[in-house]
Design a protein around this motif. Sequence first.
Motif, PDB file in Angstrom:
ATOM      1  N   THR A 105      47.173  39.561  44.811  1.00 44.43           N
ATOM      2  CA  THR A 105      46.626  40.921  44.678  1.00 44.43           C
ATOM      3  C   THR A 105      47.595  41.837  43.929  1.00 44.43           C
ATOM      4  OG1 THR A 105      47.581  41.539  46.826  1.00 44.43           O
ATOM      5  CG2 THR A 105      45.288  40.761  46.818  1.00 44.43           C
ATOM      6  N   MET A 108      46.389  44.058  40.885  1.00 44.76           N
ATOM      7  CA  MET A 108      45.586  45.210  41.270  1.00 44.76           C
ATOM      8  C   MET A 108      46.454  46.291  41.907  1.00 44.76           C
ATOM      9  SD  MET A 108      43.755  42.413  40.859  1.00 44.76           S
ATOM     10  CE  MET A 108      43.873  41.422  42.337  1.00 44.76           C
ATOM     11  N   ALA A 129      38.375  45.908  40.410  1.00 44.54           N
ATOM     12  CA  ALA A 129      39.102  44.683  40.752  1.00 44.54           C
ATOM     13  C   ALA A 129      39.760  44.808  42.119  1.00 44.54           C
ATOM     14  CB  ALA A 129      40.145  44.379  39.672  1.00 44.54           C
ATOM     15  N   THR A 130      40.308  45.972  42.417  1.00 50.13           N
ATOM     16  CA  THR A 130      40.986  46.182  43.698  1.00 50.13           C
ATOM     17  C   THR A 130      40.018  46.074  44.865  1.00 50.13           C
ATOM     18  OG1 THR A 130      42.628  47.623  42.639  1.00 50.13           O
ATOM     19  CG2 THR A 130      42.395  47.796  45.029  1.00 50.13           C
ATOM     20  N   PHE A 132      37.182  44.363  45.039  1.00 49.31           N
ATOM     21  CA  PHE A 132      36.786  42.969  45.253  1.00 49.31           C
ATOM     22  C   PHE A 132      37.968  42.132  45.752  1.00 49.31           C
ATOM     23  CE2 PHE A 132      33.148  44.191  42.687  1.00 49.31           C
ATOM     24  CZ  PHE A 132      32.126  43.491  43.307  1.00 49.31           C
ATOM     25  N   ALA A 133      39.171  42.425  45.236  1.00 45.14           N
ATOM     26  CA  ALA A 133      40.350  41.660  45.669  1.00 45.14           C
ATOM     27  C   ALA A 133      40.611  41.860  47.152  1.00 45.14           C
ATOM     28  CB  ALA A 133      41.570  42.078  44.854  1.00 45.14           C
ATOM     29  N   LEU A 280      37.533  35.280  45.182  1.00 44.53           N
ATOM     30  CA  LEU A 280      37.355  36.712  44.915  1.00 44.53           C
ATOM     31  C   LEU A 280      38.637  37.338  44.355  1.00 44.53           C
ATOM     32  CD1 LEU A 280      35.303  38.325  47.854  1.00 44.53           C
ATOM     33  CD2 LEU A 280      34.805  38.456  45.408  1.00 44.53           C
ATOM     34  N   SER A 284      39.006  38.651  40.562  1.00 46.25           N
ATOM     35  CA  SER A 284      39.363  40.058  40.322  1.00 46.25           C
ATOM     36  C   SER A 284      40.526  40.165  39.343  1.00 46.25           C
ATOM     37  CB  SER A 284      39.730  40.737  41.643  1.00 46.25           C
ATOM     38  OG  SER A 284      38.653  40.699  42.551  1.00 46.25           O
ATOM     39  N   TYR A 287      39.297  39.308  35.867  1.00 51.69           N
ATOM     40  CA  TYR A 287      38.507  40.436  35.351  1.00 51.69           C
ATOM     41  C   TYR A 287      39.412  41.565  34.869  1.00 51.69           C
ATOM     42  CZ  TYR A 287      35.728  44.714  35.547  1.00 51.69           C
ATOM     43  OH  TYR A 287      35.149  45.931  35.250  1.00 51.69           O
ATOM     44  N   LEU A 288      40.447  41.871  35.666  1.00 53.33           N
ATOM     45  CA  LEU A 288      41.376  42.931  35.274  1.00 53.33           C
ATOM     46  C   LEU A 288      42.135  42.537  34.017  1.00 53.33           C
ATOM     47  CD1 LEU A 288      42.693  45.652  35.924  1.00 53.33           C
ATOM     48  CD2 LEU A 288      44.327  44.448  37.369  1.00 53.33           C
TER      49      LEU A 288
END
Length: 302
Positions: A105, A108, A129-130, A132-133, A280, A284, A287-288
């Motif tokens: 994480t 994020m 992203a945060t 979902f993370a 997840l 994330s 994606y970020l």
Amino acid sequence: MEEYRKVRAGLALALCGFLCLSLGDSVTKTLAGEWPGSAVAALRYGFGLLGLILAVAFTYGRKGFVCPRPWLQAARGGAVALATFCFFMAVQAMPLANATAIEFTNPMLTAIFSAVLLKERAPRAAIIATIFAFAGVLAVLRPEVARIGWSAGWPLLAACGMALLIIANRKAAGAAPVLVMQLLIAAFAFPLLVLAAAVGHISGAPAFHIPPPDWTIFARCALVAVTGTTAHLLIFLGTTKASAPVVAPMVYVQMLAAIGIGWAVFSEAPDLMTLGGAALIIGSGIYLWRSQRSPDLGGAPD
């Protein structure tokens, strides 16, 4: 064609580096019940500091022993001490894959901390992203909170430490050669880790009790130091052949290695909820990463 070969070499070097990190984490886990993560972290950085002192002396001589912007270097050392202490405690308290997944994480968290500490505007992608993370974090932590209580928070604190280190590194970029910057991190982190291990031992808490070590403990801590230093060198060399944004997704191979090693060596078979939470978190991060890529060069802007 030459550029293509360089990129492939960069990816291969980074892949080996991230696999080395998982190998070091697994060695740390074998020490569970023999030596606490706090003591392992301190001894690991002791070995690392000695090696870096020799490397800087050989490469730069006396000129390499400088400390530009000391307060910023202290912040870098404090951040890596927090990350290492907490992650080594996490690895010994919970399955390797779970601890590794939660530490992912940190991209994020970096985006969020940058908005708070550096007054940078958090991009929409970072916020999405945060969210979902952290949904993934809740899924991964679900069985651990019930099993070990507050100790399940170690990897999240480790991720916070890594996020703070990334921010401090950004502020310190270019202050000294890379090898010297690594030495400065270790020089500030080592005494903090020794202090934390000593305080933990004095506290009388069973999780921090440091029994007299035998030679195998020293050998394994030295191995963790070697794998960690080798990993960071390989990852750095990878970014010299391919851009950092191109190399960055290789970090998720560490997650697959953690699952494989945990399953094969420690019989830690992840359940579907854990795998879903890890997916997840990784999704994330990807994606970020993709949201920050440059549209023309496939890399993040400088």
